[in-house]
Design an enzyme around this catalytic site. Structure first.
Site, short mmCIF file in Angstrom:
data_model
loop_
_atom_site.label_atom_id
_atom_site.label_comp_id
_atom_site.label_asym_id
_atom_site.label_seq_id
_atom_site.Cartn_x
_atom_site.Cartn_y
_atom_site.Cartn_z
N TYR A 193 0.79 -1.10 -0.02
CA TYR A 193 -0.11 0.06 0.05
C TYR A 193 0.99 1.40 -0.17
O TYR A 193 1.94 1.39 0.61
CB TYR A 193 -0.92 -0.10 1.31
N ASP A 239 9.41 2.73 -0.66
CA ASP A 239 8.52 3.56 0.42
C ASP A 239 8.38 3.04 1.86
O ASP A 239 8.19 2.01 2.18
CB ASP A 239 6.85 3.14 -0.04
N LYS A 277 4.76 9.06 8.78
CA LYS A 277 4.53 8.24 10.14
C LYS A 277 5.41 8.73 11.25
O LYS A 277 5.35 10.01 11.85
CB LYS A 277 4.39 6.87 10.00
C1 LIG Z 1 3.89 2.09 3.10
C2 LIG Z 1 2.86 3.44 3.15
N1 LIG Z 1 2.95 4.09 2.18
C3 LIG Z 1 2.28 5.32 2.01
C4 LIG Z 1 1.15 5.37 3.32
C5 LIG Z 1 0.30 6.50 3.15
O1 LIG Z 1 0.49 7.39 4.17
P1 LIG Z 1 -0.71 8.43 4.80
O2 LIG Z 1 -1.55 7.65 5.27
O3 LIG Z 1 0.24 9.22 5.77
O4 LIG Z 1 -1.08 9.23 3.67
C6 LIG Z 1 1.18 4.32 4.18
C7 LIG Z 1 0.05 4.55 5.28
O5 LIG Z 1 -0.31 3.75 5.86
C8 LIG Z 1 1.91 3.50 4.29
O6 LIG Z 1 1.95 2.43 5.23
#
Ligand SMILES: Cc1ncc(COP(=O)(O)O)c(C=O)c1O
Length: 434
Positions: free
Chosen positions: A148, A243, A271
């Site tokens: 994700y 990511d 985060k």
């Molecule tokens: C690996 C990863 N990338 C991107 C995101 C998106 O981040 P946000 O919820 O701060 O937009 C998340 C959210 O859980 C994530 O776990």
């Protein structure tokens, strides 16, 4: 099962919220659709604990979905935010705080040379993809089933049928033309990578992977697979994006890049980097980052980017994380917790696996030991998770409201908290298997 904890006030708040927000929530997974009962409305948190509107107390393993590696209401973070509050909330102009947070990150991370702050993980990833496309002058991106990356259009795409196909949108409202630019393949599969590059020669701008996929279970990839991924992207002039919105600052300042000993081209963060406030970031080499506006032609901006309150929280959090042995202690604590649980699971011969890396763990109902791909997770096993989740809530333990979610251990979790949790999980597992 004995009487469930009272959720009277939470239930009332949820009813009201339903008249204000779609599904009663401002982010879908909070709606408790995959577990029993209505969502708990949280009043406050302190250290490893949270309290809901009905006054129930829980030891928290969701930790705001990962940011709270220092637990709730951390003294240093709270003080930093309060101090900044006196000076102003936002200026839309540069502040010294942005420099400070950047310096803290860049001097402790060999894998990026420059960084840009944004306000969420979604924004960080969306911007990284644009940078990759702007730099390579190619359009297609490859992502993995089970990763994700936030909710931007290019990434709300799931695998079509067949090994190498164009993706299908996983949300209404994503134009087919966007999905056609995203190819989705299985994790940990070298052949799929080879095929994708031979099927789309000179068209792939980037391959994006979660540092260690942790949004759909914890799918720890083989190191040699990641090295292969690095090599094949390089050979084909595609960028590799890690990511690290979850793994960044969770596995140390150098995250999954160090774990795999691999240099990605772009890394995204979120985060933990904001200490509980909304911050995201993406970083890369000086050369690549020179393509971002105003230096280069790839446009990206934000009214609240580098927000001073959020920067202050991030600085305070990361200073604590930079203390010697912080991550070693976190990992030891998590290993102790997982080892105790595994011993019980083995003794009882339960079909349960606990995967773990750093201070992340994932408890799943399965026989198979090393799950590495999304299609190796049995959706039917989630029924067992629901039973466990309910039992845990009744015993004062808060796990994420879905069996696909990982758990996080913070520095605020004491041995006592962990022992209490181990006892509760044993009881919950006995309930599941009787
Ligand atoms: C690996 C990863 N990338 C991107 C995101 C998106 O981040 P946000 O919820 O701060 O937009 C998340 C959210 O859980 C994530 O776990």
């Amino acid at each position: 099962m004995k009487q469930d904890i009272s959720r009277k006030k939470s239930a009332e708040l949820f009813e009201k919220a339903k008249s204000y927000f779609p599904g009663g929530v401002n982010s879908p997974v909070r709606a408790f659709k995959s577990v029993y009962g209505t969502p708990l409305f949280i009043e406050r948190g302190d250290k490893a604990r949270i309290w809901d509107a009905d006054g129930n107390e829980f030891i928290d393993y969701c930790c705001s979905w990962g940011p709270l590696i220092l637990g709730h209401n951390h003294d240093g973070v709270r003080e930093a935010v309060i101090q900044q509050l006196d000076k102003g909330l936002s200026f839309g102009a540069p502040t010294r705080l942005e420099n400070e947070l950047a310096e803290l990150i860049l001097t402790n991370n060999r894998y990026i040379e420059k960084i840009r702050f944004v306000s969420s993980g979604t924004e960080a990833v969306m911007s990284a993809i644009r940078l990759a496309r702007g730099y390579t002058k190619k359009d297609k991106i490859v992502k993995f089933e089970g990763c994700y990356h936030g909710h931007s259009d290019s990434l709300l795409v799931k695998a079509g049928s067949g090994l190498i196909t164009f993706g299908e949108t996983s949300s209404a409202g994503v134009p087919k033309a966007f999905a056609d630019e995203t190819i989705v393949i299985a994790l940990n599969d070298k052949q799929a990578l080879e095929e994708v590059f031979s099927s789309f020669p000179d068209q792939i701008a980037a391959v994006i992977i979660e540092g260690i996929p942790a949004n759909n279970g914890l799918l720890i990839q083989d190191k040699d697979y990641i090295h292969f991924l690095r090599q094949i992207t390089q050979e084909h002039g595609a960028l590799l994006i890690f990511d690290e919105v979850i793994t960044g600052f969770r596995l140390g300042f150098e995250g999954a890049a160090r774990y795999y000993n691999t240099q990605p081209d772009i890394i995204t963060y979120g985060k933990i980097i904001g200490g509980g406030m909304p911050v995201g970031a993406y970083g890369a080499s000086r050369e690549l980052m020179a393509h971002i506006s105003p230096e280069g032609g790839v446009y990206q901006a934000g009214t609240l980017s580098g927000n001073p309150i959020a920067m202050s929280a991030g600085i305070a959090a990361l200073r604590t994380l930079a203390e010697p042995d912080f991550y070693i202690k976190q990992e030891e604590k998590t290993q102790g917790f997982v080892t105790a649980l595994r011993a019980y699971i083995d003794r009882k011969n339960y079909a349960v696996q606990i995967l773990t890396v750093g201070s992340i763990f994932w408890l799943t109902f399965a026989q198979q030991k090393n799950i590495k791909r999304a299609d190796e997770i049995d959706p039917l096993s989630m029924e067992k998770y629901k039973i466990m989740h309910r039992s845990l809530l009744n015993q004062g333990i808060y796990f994420g409201p879905s069996g696909y979610e990982v758990g996080f251990i913070s520095s605020a979790h004491t041995q006592e908290d962990l022992s209490q949790t181990i006892t509760a999980i044993k009881t919950a597992l006995d309930t599941v298997f009787t």
